[in-house]
Write an enzyme that holds these catalytic residues in place. Structure first.
Site, PDB file in Angstrom:
ATOM      1  N   ARG A  82       0.788  -1.161   0.060  1.00 33.52           N
ATOM      2  CA  ARG A  82      -0.080  -0.131  -0.146  1.00 33.52           C
ATOM      3  C   ARG A  82       0.882   1.184  -0.019  1.00 33.52           C
ATOM      4  NH1 ARG A  82       1.785   3.229   4.229  1.00 33.52           N
ATOM      5  NH2 ARG A  82       1.643   2.520   6.118  1.00 33.52           N
ATOM      6  N   GLU A 106      -6.577   7.081   7.595  1.00 32.27           N
ATOM      7  CA  GLU A 106      -5.337   7.967   8.280  1.00 32.27           C
ATOM      8  C   GLU A 106      -4.821   9.021   7.337  1.00 32.27           C
ATOM      9  OE1 GLU A 106      -2.341   6.036  10.567  1.00 32.27           O
ATOM     10  OE2 GLU A 106      -1.123   7.197   9.705  1.00 32.27           O
ATOM     11  N   ARG A 127      -5.475   5.585   0.746  1.00 32.79           N
ATOM     12  CA  ARG A 127      -4.643   4.206   1.011  1.00 32.79           C
ATOM     13  C   ARG A 127      -4.707   3.674  -0.192  1.00 32.79           C
ATOM     14  NH1 ARG A 127      -2.132   3.610   6.170  1.00 32.79           N
ATOM     15  NH2 ARG A 127      -1.482   5.855   6.893  1.00 32.79           N
ATOM     16  N   CYS A 140       1.305  10.840   9.085  1.00 33.06           N
ATOM     17  CA  CYS A 140       2.206  10.302   9.986  1.00 33.06           C
ATOM     18  C   CYS A 140       3.624  10.619   9.467  1.00 33.06           C
ATOM     19  CB  CYS A 140       1.993   8.871  10.523  1.00 33.06           C
ATOM     20  SG  CYS A 140       3.204   8.434  11.594  1.00 33.06           S
ATOM     21  N   THR A 155       6.057   8.736   9.715  1.00 33.19           N
ATOM     22  CA  THR A 155       6.584   7.206   9.411  1.00 33.19           C
ATOM     23  C   THR A 155       6.180   6.994   7.926  1.00 33.19           C
ATOM     24  OG1 THR A 155       4.633   6.432  10.398  1.00 33.19           O
ATOM     25  CG2 THR A 155       6.480   6.547  11.896  1.00 33.19           C
ATOM     26  N   ARG A 189       4.095   0.726   2.238  1.00 33.91           N
ATOM     27  CA  ARG A 189       4.415  -0.430   3.156  1.00 33.91           C
ATOM     28  C   ARG A 189       4.072  -1.763   2.285  1.00 33.91           C
ATOM     29  NH1 ARG A 189       2.844  -3.934   7.410  1.00 33.91           N
ATOM     30  NH2 ARG A 189       0.705  -4.037   7.366  1.00 33.91           N
ATOM     31  N   ARG A 192       4.740  -7.079  12.438  1.00 30.62           N
ATOM     32  CA  ARG A 192       3.599  -6.736  13.138  1.00 30.62           C
ATOM     33  C   ARG A 192       2.766  -7.756  13.530  1.00 30.62           C
ATOM     34  NH1 ARG A 192       1.276  -0.922   9.964  1.00 30.62           N
ATOM     35  NH2 ARG A 192       3.249   0.044  10.107  1.00 30.62           N
ATOM     36  N   GLU A 212      -0.977  -3.243  12.495  1.00 35.03           N
ATOM     37  CA  GLU A 212      -0.332  -2.377  13.406  1.00 35.03           C
ATOM     38  C   GLU A 212      -0.734  -2.703  14.857  1.00 35.03           C
ATOM     39  OE1 GLU A 212      -0.498   1.713  12.844  1.00 35.03           O
ATOM     40  OE2 GLU A 212       1.319   2.201  13.562  1.00 35.03           O
TER      41      GLU A 212
HETATM   42  P1  ADP Z   1      -1.292  -0.151   7.163  1.00 39.99           P
HETATM   43  O1  ADP Z   1      -2.523   0.469   6.423  1.00 39.99           O
HETATM   44  O2  ADP Z   1      -0.396   0.971   7.596  1.00 39.99           O
HETATM   45  O3  ADP Z   1      -0.563  -1.188   6.355  1.00 39.99           O
HETATM   46  P2  ADP Z   1      -2.093  -1.972   9.229  1.00 39.99           P
HETATM   47  O4  ADP Z   1      -0.670  -2.292   9.845  1.00 39.99           O
HETATM   48  O5  ADP Z   1      -3.126  -1.560  10.401  1.00 39.99           O
HETATM   49  O6  ADP Z   1      -1.932  -0.484   8.579  1.00 39.99           O
HETATM   50  O7  ADP Z   1      -2.706  -2.843   7.960  1.00 39.99           O
HETATM   51  C1  ADP Z   1      -4.123  -2.657   7.814  1.00 39.99           C
HETATM   52  C2  ADP Z   1      -4.787  -3.914   7.455  1.00 39.99           C
HETATM   53  O8  ADP Z   1      -3.927  -4.744   6.478  1.00 39.99           O
HETATM   54  C3  ADP Z   1      -4.773  -4.921   8.512  1.00 39.99           C
HETATM   55  O9  ADP Z   1      -6.177  -5.350   8.712  1.00 39.99           O
HETATM   56  C4  ADP Z   1      -3.919  -5.798   8.313  1.00 39.99           C
HETATM   57  O10 ADP Z   1      -4.121  -7.173   8.994  1.00 39.99           O
HETATM   58  C5  ADP Z   1      -4.014  -6.260   6.684  1.00 39.99           C
HETATM   59  N1  ADP Z   1      -2.564  -6.373   6.150  1.00 39.99           N
HETATM   60  C6  ADP Z   1      -1.386  -6.189   6.229  1.00 39.99           C
HETATM   61  N2  ADP Z   1      -0.398  -6.729   5.485  1.00 39.99           N
HETATM   62  C7  ADP Z   1      -1.377  -7.971   5.156  1.00 39.99           C
HETATM   63  C8  ADP Z   1      -0.799  -8.917   4.076  1.00 39.99           C
HETATM   64  N3  ADP Z   1       0.357  -9.104   3.723  1.00 39.99           N
HETATM   65  N4  ADP Z   1      -1.827  -9.737   3.725  1.00 39.99           N
HETATM   66  C9  ADP Z   1      -3.485  -9.632   4.220  1.00 39.99           C
HETATM   67  N5  ADP Z   1      -3.800  -8.669   4.900  1.00 39.99           N
HETATM   68  C10 ADP Z   1      -2.973  -7.721   5.460  1.00 39.99           C
HETATM   69  N1  DAR Z   2      -0.150   5.640  16.715  1.00 39.29           N
HETATM   70  C1  DAR Z   2       1.150   6.455  16.424  1.00 39.29           C
HETATM   71  C2  DAR Z   2       1.582   5.944  14.816  1.00 39.29           C
HETATM   72  C3  DAR Z   2       2.797   5.508  14.660  1.00 39.29           C
HETATM   73  C4  DAR Z   2       2.985   4.730  13.147  1.00 39.29           C
HETATM   74  N2  DAR Z   2       1.699   4.054  12.348  1.00 39.29           N
HETATM   75  C5  DAR Z   2       0.638   4.744  11.833  1.00 39.29           C
HETATM   76  N3  DAR Z   2       0.906   5.879  11.344  1.00 39.29           N
HETATM   77  N4  DAR Z   2      -0.284   4.286  11.589  1.00 39.29           N
HETATM   78  C6  DAR Z   2       2.309   6.228  17.276  1.00 39.29           C
HETATM   79  O1  DAR Z   2       2.941   7.244  17.588  1.00 39.29           O
HETATM   80  O2  DAR Z   2       2.368   5.174  17.860  1.00 39.29           O
END
Ligand code: ADP
Ligand code: DAR
Length: 338
Positions: A103, A202, A206, A248, A250, A257, A286, A291
């Site tokens: 993403r 966020e 996305r 964010c 990060t 990611r 994670r 996360e």
């Molecule tokens: P981000 O949007 O920053 O990736 P999260 O870590 O919360 O935030 O992940 C968002 C969603 O995507 C979560 O439900 C997570 O379980 C799912 N996810 C992340 N990586 C994978 C993957 N490789 N396969 C399936 N689902 C995934």
């Molecule tokens: N909760 C914030 C986010 C850290 C990075 N993850 C994001 N942006 N979804 C923290 O300071 O832990």
């Protein structure tokens, strides 16, 4: 603020005194930026940007956090754009990897980010994105599904199938990202469900490519196809030094990611070895739900940590090499060793 958050480490009382009176042109302040970190001492970062100008008005606190998180030097600069990739399958028999998801976060130029956006501008983001997805490339055609006025049972069904996103966590909530949820939120979903766009989560967008395979390259190339189309229809918040600007710090730079869901039965019992390999390849571990969640049935979410000063292609190559090393360790490590 008693926490391990990077904001705690770098926001000294003297720096706070200098920055606290400042405002961006949309009225965003340092106090607004650090609310989440103040109210959640277990934050890892503790600060969000409210608009593009936050990165410049508050650079004396954001830059040190960016250097620390992305492991970049003082002279960091956004890397080249995402381009296609050719890599062999890292787990050709799908013995370990269940799925791959890549993403990127994007915000529309000249519109406040989700923690500071007005309801009117949030509607404008939804309108612009839902219009831009009307003529996606053939393989990515689909439909925009608004969450507003959706029956709770339908929303629950989409959430269960991971075809929607829930209200943000307590960190996002205290930053103001959940205001008016689910109004002007929604998801674009391609017919094959391998490409989707979360709208007004966020970040404004996305953009997600995913599939139940280990084909990191194929997932990446699908993302690039969708992103190239959207880049012609929408103007993203971008800076030549910070790259794509996000809520964010990060997530700036590529804002990408790339993750795999990988089942590691032996390394689950030897996580110090897993962590040491992950650190070697700048990978982040994670939980199964993403996360700040726990690992369920030995399924880890492993992804790149760095997003800035590195190209999307390099991120994919590093992930591929890191996952290959992790799979090798899973195959050879002694499951009883702790
Ligand atoms: P981000 O949007 O920053 O990736 P999260 O870590 O919360 O935030 O992940 C968002 C969603 O995507 C979560 O439900 C997570 O379980 C799912 N996810 C992340 N990586 C994978 C993957 N490789 N396969 C399936 N689902 C995934
Ligand atoms: N909760 C914030 C986010 C850290 C990075 N993850 C994001 N942006 N979804 C923290 O300071 O832990």
């Amino acid at each position: 603020m008693d926490s391990g958050a990077l904001i705690k480490k770098y926001l000294t009382p003297a720096l706070y005194e200098i920055l606290a009176p400042l405002k961006t042109k949309t009225g965003f302040t340092l106090d607004a930026a650090i609310q989440s970190g103040l109210k959640n001492p277990d934050s890892s970062i503790g600060i969000y940007a409210g608009d593009c100008q936050s990165y410049f008005i508050f650079s004396s606190i954001l830059d040190p956090i960016i250097h620390a998180y992305h492991a970049v030097g003082e002279d960091f600069k956004h890397g080249p754009d995402l381009t296609g990739n050719k890599l062999d399958l890292v787990d050709p028999d799908n013995e370990f990897i269940l799925s791959t998801r890549i993403r990127v976060a994007r915000n529309l130029k000249d519109i406040c980010f989700p923690c500071h956006i007005s309801a009117r501008d949030r509607r404008r983001v939804e309108f612009l994105v839902s219009d831009a997805v009307k003529n996606m490339p053939q393989n990515l055609k689909g439909q925009y599904i608004p969450f507003q006025d959706m029956p709770p049972s339908q929303m629950e069904n989409l959430l269960t199938k991971k075809l929607a996103f829930p209200k943000g966590d307590r960190f996002q909530d205290t930053a103001g990202i959940n205001r008016d949820f689910p109004n002007s939120r929604g998801i674009f979903l391609s017919r094959d469900k391998k490409f989707m766009i979360w709208v007004n989560e966020e970040d404004h967008l996305r953009i997600i490519s995913l599939e139940s395979s280990c084909d990191i390259c194929g997932v990446f190339n699908r993302l690039c196809l969708g992103l190239n189309h959207l880049g012609k229809k929408l103007e993203f918040a971008f800076d030549k030094k910070y790259g794509f600007l996000t809520s964010c710090p990060t997530n700036i730079g590529t804002a990408m990611r790339a993750s795999v869901h990988i089942r590691l039965k032996k390394l689950e019992k030897n996580q110090s070895l897993l962590r040491s390999i992950a650190n070697q390849y700048h990978l982040q571990i994670r939980g199964t739900g993403g996360e700040k969640t726990s690992v369920d049935k030995g399924i880890f979410d492993i992804s790149n940590k760095r997003r800035l000063g590195i190209s999307g292609t390099r991120i994919i190559q590093n992930l591929h090499a890191g996952i290959a090393a992790i799979i090798q360790a899973e195959k050879t490590c002694n499951s009883t060793s702790l």
